[in-house]
Design a protein around this motif. Structure first.
Motif, short mmCIF file in Angstrom:
data_model
loop_
_atom_site.label_atom_id
_atom_site.label_comp_id
_atom_site.label_asym_id
_atom_site.label_seq_id
_atom_site.Cartn_x
_atom_site.Cartn_y
_atom_site.Cartn_z
N VAL A 152 70.95 53.82 60.27
CA VAL A 152 71.07 53.67 61.72
C VAL A 152 72.46 54.11 62.16
CG1 VAL A 152 70.88 52.10 63.69
CG2 VAL A 152 69.36 51.83 61.71
N ALA A 153 73.47 53.65 61.44
CA ALA A 153 74.84 54.07 61.75
C ALA A 153 74.98 55.58 61.62
CB ALA A 153 75.83 53.36 60.83
N ALA A 154 74.36 56.15 60.60
CA ALA A 154 74.42 57.60 60.42
C ALA A 154 73.74 58.33 61.58
CB ALA A 154 73.77 58.00 59.10
N ALA A 155 72.60 57.82 62.03
CA ALA A 155 71.91 58.45 63.16
C ALA A 155 72.77 58.43 64.42
CB ALA A 155 70.57 57.75 63.42
N ILE A 156 73.46 57.32 64.64
CA ILE A 156 74.33 57.22 65.81
C ILE A 156 75.50 58.18 65.68
CG2 ILE A 156 75.90 55.69 67.09
CD1 ILE A 156 73.95 53.36 66.26
N THR A 157 76.14 58.18 64.52
CA THR A 157 77.35 58.99 64.35
C THR A 157 77.05 60.47 64.12
OG1 THR A 157 77.51 58.40 62.00
CG2 THR A 157 78.74 57.04 63.57
N ASP A 158 75.78 60.82 63.97
CA ASP A 158 75.40 62.24 63.93
C ASP A 158 75.59 62.90 65.30
OD1 ASP A 158 74.74 62.51 61.27
OD2 ASP A 158 72.57 62.30 61.58
N ILE A 159 75.66 62.09 66.36
CA ILE A 159 75.77 62.62 67.71
C ILE A 159 77.24 62.75 68.09
CG2 ILE A 159 75.09 62.26 70.13
CD1 ILE A 159 72.73 62.63 68.08
N ALA A 160 77.63 63.95 68.52
CA ALA A 160 79.01 64.18 68.94
C ALA A 160 79.35 63.24 70.10
CB ALA A 160 79.19 65.63 69.37
N GLY A 161 80.52 62.64 70.02
CA GLY A 161 80.97 61.72 71.06
C GLY A 161 80.63 60.27 70.78
N SER A 162 79.97 60.02 69.66
CA SER A 162 79.55 58.64 69.34
C SER A 162 80.73 57.69 69.12
CB SER A 162 78.63 58.63 68.13
OG SER A 162 79.30 59.16 67.00
N SER A 163 81.90 58.23 68.85
CA SER A 163 83.04 57.34 68.63
C SER A 163 83.40 56.56 69.90
CB SER A 163 84.26 58.12 68.14
OG SER A 163 84.65 59.08 69.10
N ALA A 164 82.91 57.00 71.05
CA ALA A 164 83.15 56.26 72.29
C ALA A 164 82.37 54.96 72.34
CB ALA A 164 82.77 57.13 73.49
N ILE A 165 81.28 54.85 71.56
CA ILE A 165 80.44 53.65 71.63
C ILE A 165 80.28 52.95 70.29
CG2 ILE A 165 79.12 54.60 73.55
CD1 ILE A 165 76.75 54.74 71.26
N PHE A 166 80.70 53.58 69.21
CA PHE A 166 80.47 53.04 67.86
C PHE A 166 81.77 53.06 67.07
CE2 PHE A 166 79.16 53.15 63.41
CZ PHE A 166 78.16 52.19 63.37
N GLU A 167 82.24 51.86 66.71
CA GLU A 167 83.47 51.77 65.93
C GLU A 167 83.21 51.50 64.46
OE1 GLU A 167 86.87 48.50 65.53
OE2 GLU A 167 86.79 49.43 67.52
N ARG A 206 59.01 54.30 50.32
CA ARG A 206 60.38 53.90 50.64
C ARG A 206 61.02 54.73 51.75
NH1 ARG A 206 63.90 50.70 48.22
NH2 ARG A 206 66.12 51.14 48.34
N ALA A 207 60.98 56.03 51.63
CA ALA A 207 61.63 56.90 52.62
C ALA A 207 61.02 56.72 54.00
CB ALA A 207 61.55 58.35 52.17
N ASN A 208 59.71 56.60 54.06
CA ASN A 208 59.05 56.46 55.36
C ASN A 208 59.31 55.11 56.01
OD1 ASN A 208 57.95 59.07 55.37
ND2 ASN A 208 56.19 58.40 54.17
N VAL A 209 59.32 54.05 55.21
CA VAL A 209 59.62 52.73 55.77
C VAL A 209 61.04 52.74 56.33
CG1 VAL A 209 60.03 50.28 55.22
CG2 VAL A 209 57.98 51.45 54.35
N ARG A 210 61.98 53.30 55.59
CA ARG A 210 63.37 53.36 56.05
C ARG A 210 63.50 54.20 57.32
NH1 ARG A 210 67.17 55.22 51.80
NH2 ARG A 210 68.73 53.87 52.74
N ALA A 211 62.79 55.31 57.38
CA ALA A 211 62.85 56.17 58.58
C ALA A 211 62.25 55.45 59.79
CB ALA A 211 62.11 57.48 58.32
N GLU A 212 61.12 54.79 59.60
CA GLU A 212 60.50 54.04 60.70
C GLU A 212 61.41 52.90 61.17
OE1 GLU A 212 57.71 54.63 62.43
OE2 GLU A 212 57.28 56.43 61.26
N ALA A 213 62.03 52.21 60.22
CA ALA A 213 62.93 51.11 60.56
C ALA A 213 64.15 51.62 61.33
CB ALA A 213 63.36 50.36 59.30
N THR A 214 64.65 52.77 60.96
CA THR A 214 65.79 53.37 61.66
C THR A 214 65.42 53.67 63.11
OG1 THR A 214 66.71 54.27 59.61
CG2 THR A 214 67.39 55.34 61.67
N SER A 215 64.28 54.29 63.31
CA SER A 215 63.83 54.61 64.68
C SER A 215 63.64 53.34 65.50
CB SER A 215 62.53 55.40 64.65
OG SER A 215 62.74 56.67 64.11
#
Length: 159
Positions: free
Chosen positions: A31-46, A137-146
């Motif tokens: 989840v953290a990776a998905a957020i920080t994949d977006i440019a500018g995320s440092s404004a909302i995620f520390e 495993r991969a699908n459960v993790r992906a669904e949980a992230t979304s």
């Protein structure tokens, strides 16, 4: 889909002047990776917290040993304590927590694909359990992230 959700999250949190944090177990930082994949995320995620073990949940997020013993790591009770602990530790507007059984395996009482979520804001804490099923495993993790990103959006929309 996670990229779209993360982009929406960045826009909404920026609009509201809010910050977000994550407390992740079975998703291991996805989840953290998905957020920080977006440019500018440092404004909302520390920061975010990957607390895979019970000891990490206790030491980093203040999850109670009694709660872990009574309900197990994969429970809404633990997810709520994780979310509250992460929000406090990061001094964030909203936190999401995820704890589940990605698989393979599980048990009769806690089957593969069961994931517990919680969000914490100043207004309170909500939680839910979703049975994704034995998707692998991969699908459960992906669904949980979304789902976690969607829960962050919902929590931010209500503040």
């Amino acid at each position: 889909m996670t990229q779209d959700l993360a982009t929406q999250l960045l826009a909404l949190a920026t609009e509201k002047g809010a910050t977000v944090t994550t407390a992740e177990s079975c998703t291991g930082g996805m989840v953290a990776a998905a957020i920080t994949d977006i440019a500018g995320s440092s404004a909302i995620f520390e920061r975010g917290f990957v607390t895979y073990s019970n000891i990490a949940k206790q030491e980093m997020l203040g999850v109670s040993a009694a709660t872990l013993e009574a309900h197990g790591a994969v429970s809404e009770e633990v997810a709520r304590e994780m979310a509250i602990g992460a929000r406090n530790a990061a001094n964030a507007t909203v936190a999401v927590a995820i704890s589940g059984i990605a698989g393979p395996g599980g048990s009769e009482f806690k089957p593969e694909g069961r994931v517990c979520f919680a969000t914490a804001t100043a207004q309170g804490t909500t939680s839910e359990t979703i049975e994704f099923g034995a998707l692998g495993r991969a699908n459960v993790r992906a669904e949980a992230t979304s789902r976690a990103l969607s829960l962050l959006l919902t929590a931010l929309s209500s503040i």
